[in-house]
Design an enzyme around this catalytic site. Structure first.
Site, PDB file in Angstrom:
ATOM      1  N   LYS A 140      -8.819  36.885  28.075  1.00  0.00           N
ATOM      2  CA  LYS A 140      -8.982  35.273  28.730  1.00  0.00           C
ATOM      3  C   LYS A 140     -10.303  34.354  28.659  1.00  0.00           C
ATOM      4  O   LYS A 140     -11.397  35.065  27.317  1.00  0.00           O
ATOM      5  CB  LYS A 140      -9.275  36.298  30.397  1.00  0.00           C
ATOM      6  CG  LYS A 140      -8.090  36.599  30.683  1.00  0.00           C
ATOM      7  CD  LYS A 140      -6.175  35.913  30.616  1.00  0.00           C
ATOM      8  CE  LYS A 140      -5.527  36.568  31.452  1.00  0.00           C
ATOM      9  NZ  LYS A 140      -4.902  37.602  30.866  1.00  0.00           N
TER      10      LYS A 140
HETATM   11  C1  LIG Z   1      -0.717  35.670  34.933  1.00  0.00           C
HETATM   12  C2  LIG Z   1      -1.328  36.895  34.322  1.00  0.00           C
HETATM   13  N1  LIG Z   1      -1.600  37.058  35.423  1.00  0.00           N
HETATM   14  C3  LIG Z   1      -2.333  38.268  35.659  1.00  0.00           C
HETATM   15  C4  LIG Z   1      -2.188  38.575  34.802  1.00  0.00           C
HETATM   16  C5  LIG Z   1      -3.000  40.735  34.773  1.00  0.00           C
HETATM   17  O1  LIG Z   1      -4.690  40.510  34.612  1.00  0.00           O
HETATM   18  P1  LIG Z   1      -5.015  41.748  34.432  1.00  0.00           P
HETATM   19  O2  LIG Z   1      -5.380  42.017  32.582  1.00  0.00           O
HETATM   20  O3  LIG Z   1      -6.751  41.111  34.477  1.00  0.00           O
HETATM   21  O4  LIG Z   1      -5.469  42.789  35.801  1.00  0.00           O
HETATM   22  C6  LIG Z   1      -2.858  38.420  33.755  1.00  0.00           C
HETATM   23  C7  LIG Z   1      -2.692  39.350  32.839  1.00  0.00           C
HETATM   24  O5  LIG Z   1      -2.596  38.980  31.481  1.00  0.00           O
HETATM   25  C8  LIG Z   1      -1.765  37.543  33.271  1.00  0.00           C
HETATM   26  O6  LIG Z   1      -2.047  36.181  31.974  1.00  0.00           O
END
Ligand SMILES: Cc1ncc(COP(=O)(O)O)c(C=O)c1O
Length: 398
Positions: free
Chosen positions: A195
């Protein structure tokens, strides 16, 4: 700018220009080492400071650090009372998390098509899907471009439902002059490795509502009445009470140490990403077979992703072959995403057909995410541009 001191993992060496490289400098490494030496590894003073600094950076009153954005979304839905047989409106063009957390609470994700330009949830498609069971709308700021929050809030107000933002891609995103983080009831961020800023794994919930903040914090650590670090430090006592069946979603100080450094550098990261985007836009503007990512007026795009759409009707190759050609030239790419409604889970459980959400279905056939991250050099960016151009030239016409 601190150097990128981490040695690339084997998997990152696959491509001459990988899809992503984390920007980890000596400052981050030193902070983590210092935390390891401090004797306090899990949720503690670093996490607290990270919450305070992050809240300040988005202008929110409260921030609760957790171990992923998935956890953040789960807690946010729980906090507004989503439960069994409720419905939550979710865009189909998103990652697994946005839909799965709804199901974790026994509720149903109701999938909505996206706008053809931004690929964010289409507000015009939301209202007809609202039923008496609808509890929340969960827009995703796709790639870092904000969803149409005014329109979404107007619908939510009219029907008395909550808005929870999936802001996994949205550091820093602005909508109508406001930083994403305070626009809705709750906002959920991701610090996953790829990210725009990272803690390795991690997430954050922000809100201006004290009650929602208290509920998220309570449920983030077993539903117990005090943080572990307060229990065992001089600030607290051994005594705690279990108030609800909570989760184990707390962030560790090791992750928070990394986050504090990354947060400090996030403005610099965004500048570099924006410069790469400018170069891509300028270098590809005249290629008619490539649609560049849209930026609506009055927004700041975080540029987590740079998603082009190839005009497959005007090329002799399809999107997958286009990706193969890029990969063959040593350029890592990705596709964000196979829409949720086209996955077996959603097809089998809810009966979705690919054509039910045609804009996302059509976009899926065309989208390619190009590399965009602060450590890309100018010559790497130029190489991506010239490679995309030559693939189009070699495959022009059907
Ligand atoms: C649109 C979206 N929502 C939620 C997430 C979840 O993030 P995390 O990996 O921190 O749980 C991601 C992760 O890639 C994402 O792209």
């Amino acid at each position: 700018m601190s150097s990128n001191a981490a040695a690339p993992a084997e998997s990152l060496k696959q491509f001459q220009i990988p899809f992503f490289r984390p920007t980890i400098g000596e400052a981050e490494i030193n902070s983590v080492v210092e935390t390891l030496r401090s004797g306090w590894l899990t949720t503690g003073p670093k996490t607290k400071r990270f919450e305070q600094e992050f809240a300040k950076s988005v202008g929110a009153e409260f921030a609760i650090a957790v171990n992923s954005c998935t956890a953040a979304l789960h807690l946010a839905l729980e906090a507004v009372g989503v439960g069994r047989d409720d419905e939550v409106i979710v865009p189909t063009l998103t990652f697994a998390s946005t839909g799965e957390v709804v199901m974790h609470l026994g509720a149903k994700p109701v999938l909505v098509d996206v706008c053809a330009d931004t690929l964010c949830i289409d507000p015009d498609q939301i209202e007809r899907l609202i039923t008496p069971k609808t509890k929340a709308i969960m827009p995703v700021h796709y790639g870092g471009h904000p969803a149409d929050m005014d329109e979404i809030h107007a619908i939510a107000r009219k029907h008395g439902i909550h808005v929870i933002e999936d802001a996994a891609h949205a550091i820093p995103t602005e909508y109508g002059g406001r930083r994403v983080g305070t626009i809705s009831d709750l906002t959920c961020f991701s610090f996953y490795a790829n990210k725009t800023m990272t803690t390795g794994e991690g997430g954050m919930v922000t809100t201006n509502d004290q009650e929602l903040a208290d509920r998220v914090r309570l449920m983030s650590l077993h539903g117990i009445s005090k943080d572990a670090w307060k229990r065992f430090s001089a600030e607290g006592s051994w005594y705690y009470e279990i108030l609800a069946p909570g989760y184990k979603y707390n962030m560790t100080d090791i992750n928070a140490a990394l986050g504090l450094n990354q947060l400090e550098r996030s403005g610099e990261f965004h500048q570099r990403r924006s410069a790469i985007v400018q170069a891509y836009d300028a270098g590809l503007a005249d290629v008619e077979e490539i649609k560049l990512p849209a930026v609506r007026p009055d927004v700041v795009h975080a540029w987590h992703l740079y998603v082009i759409q190839v005009d497959i009707e005007r090329l002799s190759i399809n999107r997958n072959d286009f990706i193969k050609a890029l990969n063959g030239a040593g350029i890592g790419t990705s596709v964000h995403y196979l829409p949720l409604h086209m996955h077996p889970l959603y097809r089998d459980r809810f009966g979705y057909q690919p054509s039910d959400l045609p804009v996302a279905q059509s976009a899926f056939d065309r989208i390619i995410s190009l590399p965009v991250y602060p450590t890309m050099t100018e010559s790497e960016v130029d190489y991506v541009i010239s490679t995309v151009r030559s693939i189009v030239e070699e495959n022009r016409g059907r």
